[in-house]
Every structure is written in C-alpha cells, then in structure tokens.
Scaffold this active site. Structure first.
Site, PDB file in Angstrom:
ATOM      1  N   ARG A 159      -2.569  -0.522   3.698  1.00 15.94           N
ATOM      2  CA  ARG A 159      -2.842  -1.527   2.669  1.00 15.94           C
ATOM      3  C   ARG A 159      -2.717  -2.895   3.296  1.00 15.94           C
ATOM      4  NH1 ARG A 159      -5.335   0.909  -0.235  1.00 15.94           N
ATOM      5  NH2 ARG A 159      -4.960   1.690  -2.314  1.00 15.94           N
ATOM      6  N   HIS A 198     -12.324  -1.412   5.283  1.00 15.45           N
ATOM      7  CA  HIS A 198     -11.666  -0.484   4.342  1.00 15.45           C
ATOM      8  C   HIS A 198     -12.504   0.793   4.128  1.00 15.45           C
ATOM      9  CE1 HIS A 198      -8.514  -0.469   0.887  1.00 15.45           C
ATOM     10  NE2 HIS A 198      -8.694   0.749   1.384  1.00 15.45           N
ATOM     11  N   GLU A 211      -8.544  -9.131   1.006  1.00 14.55           N
ATOM     12  CA  GLU A 211      -9.793  -8.384   0.787  1.00 14.55           C
ATOM     13  C   GLU A 211     -10.455  -8.915  -0.470  1.00 14.55           C
ATOM     14  OE1 GLU A 211      -9.809  -4.072   0.985  1.00 14.55           O
ATOM     15  OE2 GLU A 211      -8.268  -4.156   2.531  1.00 14.55           O
TER      16      GLU A 211
HETATM   17  N1  LIG Z   1      -7.777   2.889   4.516  1.00 10.18           N
HETATM   18  C1  LIG Z   1      -8.112   3.612   3.469  1.00 10.18           C
HETATM   19  O1  LIG Z   1      -9.275   3.663   3.085  1.00 10.18           O
HETATM   20  C2  LIG Z   1      -7.058   4.409   2.754  1.00 10.18           C
HETATM   21  C3  LIG Z   1      -7.437   5.619   2.155  1.00 10.18           C
HETATM   22  C4  LIG Z   1      -6.438   6.373   1.523  1.00 10.18           C
HETATM   23  C5  LIG Z   1      -5.117   5.895   1.479  1.00 10.18           C
HETATM   24  N2  LIG Z   1      -4.808   4.697   2.043  1.00 10.18           N
HETATM   25  C6  LIG Z   1      -3.428   4.185   1.995  1.00 10.18           C
HETATM   26  O2  LIG Z   1      -2.631   4.921   2.898  1.00 10.18           O
HETATM   27  C7  LIG Z   1      -1.260   4.796   2.525  1.00 10.18           C
HETATM   28  C8  LIG Z   1      -0.542   6.122   2.681  1.00 10.18           C
HETATM   29  O3  LIG Z   1      -1.139   7.123   1.872  1.00 10.18           O
HETATM   30  P1  LIG Z   1      -0.505   8.595   1.790  1.00 10.18           P
HETATM   31  O4  LIG Z   1      -1.478   9.442   1.056  1.00 10.18           O
HETATM   32  O5  LIG Z   1      -0.045   9.033   3.140  1.00 10.18           O
HETATM   33  O6  LIG Z   1       0.761   8.288   0.870  1.00 10.18           O
HETATM   34  P2  LIG Z   1       2.088   9.179   0.732  1.00 10.18           P
HETATM   35  O7  LIG Z   1       2.689   8.766  -0.567  1.00 10.18           O
HETATM   36  O8  LIG Z   1       1.785  10.619   0.954  1.00 10.18           O
HETATM   37  O9  LIG Z   1       2.994   8.673   1.955  1.00 10.18           O
HETATM   38  C9  LIG Z   1       3.548   7.396   2.019  1.00 10.18           C
HETATM   39  C10 LIG Z   1       4.918   7.527   2.665  1.00 10.18           C
HETATM   40  O10 LIG Z   1       5.422   6.227   2.947  1.00 10.18           O
HETATM   41  C11 LIG Z   1       6.834   6.298   2.780  1.00 10.18           C
HETATM   42  N3  LIG Z   1       7.338   4.935   2.653  1.00 10.18           N
HETATM   43  C12 LIG Z   1       7.421   4.151   1.551  1.00 10.18           C
HETATM   44  N4  LIG Z   1       7.913   2.942   1.886  1.00 10.18           N
HETATM   45  C13 LIG Z   1       8.136   2.976   3.227  1.00 10.18           C
HETATM   46  C14 LIG Z   1       8.618   2.025   4.165  1.00 10.18           C
HETATM   47  N5  LIG Z   1       8.966   0.780   3.787  1.00 10.18           N
HETATM   48  N6  LIG Z   1       8.712   2.392   5.447  1.00 10.18           N
HETATM   49  C15 LIG Z   1       8.369   3.622   5.851  1.00 10.18           C
HETATM   50  N7  LIG Z   1       7.900   4.570   5.020  1.00 10.18           N
HETATM   51  C16 LIG Z   1       7.773   4.233   3.721  1.00 10.18           C
HETATM   52  C17 LIG Z   1       7.023   7.177   1.569  1.00 10.18           C
HETATM   53  O11 LIG Z   1       8.318   7.744   1.546  1.00 10.18           O
HETATM   54  C18 LIG Z   1       5.944   8.228   1.765  1.00 10.18           C
HETATM   55  O12 LIG Z   1       6.439   9.377   2.425  1.00 10.18           O
HETATM   56  C19 LIG Z   1      -1.289   4.233   1.101  1.00 10.18           C
HETATM   57  O13 LIG Z   1      -0.990   2.849   1.169  1.00 10.18           O
HETATM   58  C20 LIG Z   1      -2.726   4.392   0.673  1.00 10.18           C
HETATM   59  O14 LIG Z   1      -3.080   3.441  -0.282  1.00 10.18           O
HETATM   60  C21 LIG Z   1      -5.742   3.954   2.697  1.00 10.18           C
END
Ligand SMILES: NC(=O)c1ccc[n+]([C@@H]2O[C@H](COP(=O)([O-])OP(=O)(O)OC[C@H]3O[C@@H](n4cnc5c(N)ncnc54)[C@H](O)[C@@H]3O)[C@@H](O)[C@H]2O)c1
Length: 316
Positions: free
Chosen positions: A244, A291, A273
């Site tokens: 993000r 993105h 963005e």
């Molecule tokens: N680039 C893209 O197009 C795209 C696509 C899908 C998801 N994403 C983003 O990817 C990210 C992760 O998605 P996911 O499905 O793996 O989520 P998820 O919820 O499965 O995993 C996120 C992890 O981050 C951990 N976390 C929270 N705060 C933290 C911190 N300060 N330090 C370390 N770890 C921390 C949580 O405990 C969790 O295990 C999200 O922000 C999502 O919006 C981006």
C-alpha cells in the site's frame, strides 16, 4: 436480481452469476451518480475494485442494496463496519491474488538485479549507437540465489513470496507481530509438496540480515519503513513495496537511494495515487508499475469466481 460491477468483473464471475439468474450490469458509473443509478436500477449487489468508493452516502441512501463486494483484498475504499451495522453483507476475495502479487515482486527483483528497468528505457534510445557503453553500465548484475529475502508482513502474500524465494534457493527471514511461525507448503507441478518451517524474527533482525526486502502489510497510520529503518539495513539492499502507498516514507526512500543504502527499489503502490511524485517517476533507480499486483488474468478469474460464489451463497 441485479449486480452492478462498477470497476469490471472477469468473465468467470459474469457467467457464474448469469447461470444463477442474476443480471450483470458492467456500466462504469461516475462516483457522484452512483446513488441515483443504484436506486433507479434497483441494484442488489455493488461490486468494486479500488476505484469506486462505497461510503455512507451510498450505504444510507440505497435501500435495494444488499451486498457490497470488493474484488481483491484491501477494503479501505469501503466503510465496512458501517455497512455491516446497517445490515449489508460486505465480501471480498482475500486470497485470490496473492500469487500474482508475489510474482510481480520477483519480476521487480529480477529486473532490478539485472538493470532491466533501465535497460528497457535506454536500449530503444541508444542501443544502436552506445551498445558497448550500455553493456558496461549494466555489467554488475547480482543473482538472487543464496541471498536473503526479508519479508515484512508474513500473511498470504508474504508467504507466497517466501515460497518463490525458497524455490530459487534464497534464505528467507520474516517479521510479523501477529505470526510466530509458519509451516509453508511448497507445491510442485506434479503435486509433490515440501513443507518448510519458518519462525518469524524481529523487524530489526530482518532489516539487518536481508539483501532483498519485500513489504506485505495492510494499510496503517504510520510508516512501516522510514529513515531509522533504512539506517539499520545493509548497504546496497533491494526493496519492493507492492502493499500500500504510505507504508514506505517516499522522501526517506529517495534519500536512502541517494546515499547508496538502497541499491534499487520498486514501487507498485504510491502515497499519492494516482498521481505519484515526479521525483519518484524520474528516478533511474526505481522500477515502477501502476498498482498492477493483482492484474493477471488468473487472479481476476479467481476473483470473479469467488465473488460470484459468495453472492450466490448469500442471496440464493
Ligand atoms: N499491489 C497490489 O495490487 C496488491 C494486491 C493485493 C493486495 N495488496 C496489498 O498487500 C498487502 C498484504 O496483503 P495480504 O493478502 O498478504 O494480507 P494479510 O492480511 O494476509 O497479511 C498481512 C500481514 O501483515 C501483518 N502486519 C500487520 N501490521 C504489520 C506491521 N506493522 N509489520 C509487520 N507485519 C504486519 C499482519 O499480521 C498480517 O499477517 C495489503 O496491504 C494489500 O492491500 C496489494
């Protein structure tokens, strides 16, 4: 019943919904006209990706609406708890795009390790007149094999990146305040599988040990990587943010690139963005994508099928 897929929907989802008797509307309605459109067309399900915002105005004023669906993970564009309080179902597809995002991370890592992002900019301009100069400029590539991947945020996507890294022969270290250990299942093409246990360590230790760092945390109020985090890292680290905008302090990142602390970095997401800072766009040590982490046919197809199934389960 009518479904408005305001930011698009894969064919797999359209077909599954139509086969269950739903009418699927693929119009793209401007944000300010959405309330009127939802009401005059008696829309029961509003599907969005990240573009359309679903705030109180829509939730309060559209009585036909029963489900708000987000194709993908982050629901920062939807007032989720308010919608649920008002009796609406809010659904998303958290796992459908994990592998696509993880592959994009490695597309950036491989590209940066061999200067592909720069070479692709300069070969069309100077490839015939300065071939040898460019060859010399891009001569100091590095291999990923044998290096350490640091994963910050070890949820779905973080774990998917770890599986790819292990397959490449990388060492993997991870930090996640809510996960102590993960038993990763690495599946091969012939259905054989290997299990690999990874215990998470402190963020500081990850930053100290990693040669390649990838971020997979949810949106949050503070930066996860800022000036003092860059200071802990090894010299010449590669970093990817495909989580993000606002996770990495972009000013501190540019300083870390200028000082050589960061060798190269890749951004798929930006603080501003859809108008990223020009200093980022023009920096030759940044590998940039707009993105597109989840933007593969496979991920969109899984998203469509999963959304359709959830809608059918709720309304049929
Ligand atoms: N680039 C893209 O197009 C795209 C696509 C899908 C998801 N994403 C983003 O990817 C990210 C992760 O998605 P996911 O499905 O793996 O989520 P998820 O919820 O499965 O995993 C996120 C992890 O981050 C951990 N976390 C929270 N705060 C933290 C911190 N300060 N330090 C370390 N770890 C921390 C949580 O405990 C969790 O295990 C999200 O922000 C999502 O919006 C981006």
């Amino acid at each position: 019943m009518k479904v408005l897929a305001n930011d698009g929907l894969a064919q797999s989802g359209i077909i599954a919904l139509q086969e269950s008797g739903f009418e699927v509307d693929l119009s793209t309605i401007a944000q300010e006209q959405l309330v009127d459109y939802l009401n005059s067309n008696e829309i029961s399900v509003l599907l969005v990706r990240s573009a359309t915002k679903v705030r109180k105005d829509i939730i309060d004023n559209c009585p036909s609406l029963k489900i708000i669906g987000r194709g993908g993970v982050g629901m920062d564009n939807i007032d989720v708890s308010y919608a649920r309080e008002k009796g609406l179902s809010v659904i998303n597809t958290p796992a459908a795009s994990s592998h696509s995002v993880a592959e994009l991370v490695f597309a950036h890592f491989f590209g940066m390790a061999r200067f592909l992002h720069e070479s692709n900019r300069n070969m069309p301009l100077d490839g015939d007149s300065k071939f040898k100069t460019l060859k010399k400029s891009y001569a100091k590539g590095v291999e990923l094999r044998g290096k350490t991947l640091g994963v910050i945020g070890f949820g779905r996507i973080g774990q998917a990146t770890a599986k790819i890294a292990l397959g490449l022969g990388m060492n993997v270290v991870a930090f996640d305040p809510f996960i102590d250990a993960v038993n990763l299942e690495i599946e091969f093409f012939d259905h054989q599988a290997l299990f690999f246990n990874i215990n998470t360590i402190s963020k500081e230790d990850v930053l100290k040990q990693a040669d390649f760092i990838t971020l997979h945390v949810p949106a949050q109020s503070d930066y996860v990587i800022s000036t003092n985090d860059f200071e802990i890292m090894k010299e010449g680290v590669f970093l990817v943010n495909a989580a993000r905008g606002g996770i990495v302090n972009e000013v501190a990142l540019l300083e870390a690139i200028a000082s050589g602390k960061i060798s190269k970095a890749a951004l798929d997401v930006f603080e501003n963005e859809p108008t990223p800072e020009i200093q980022l766009l023009m920096n030759p040590d940044l590998s940039l994508t707009p993105h597109i982490g989840a933007a593969t046919g496979e991920a969109q197809s899984r998203i469509g099928t999963e959304l359709a199934q959830q809608i059918i389960d709720i309304l049929k």
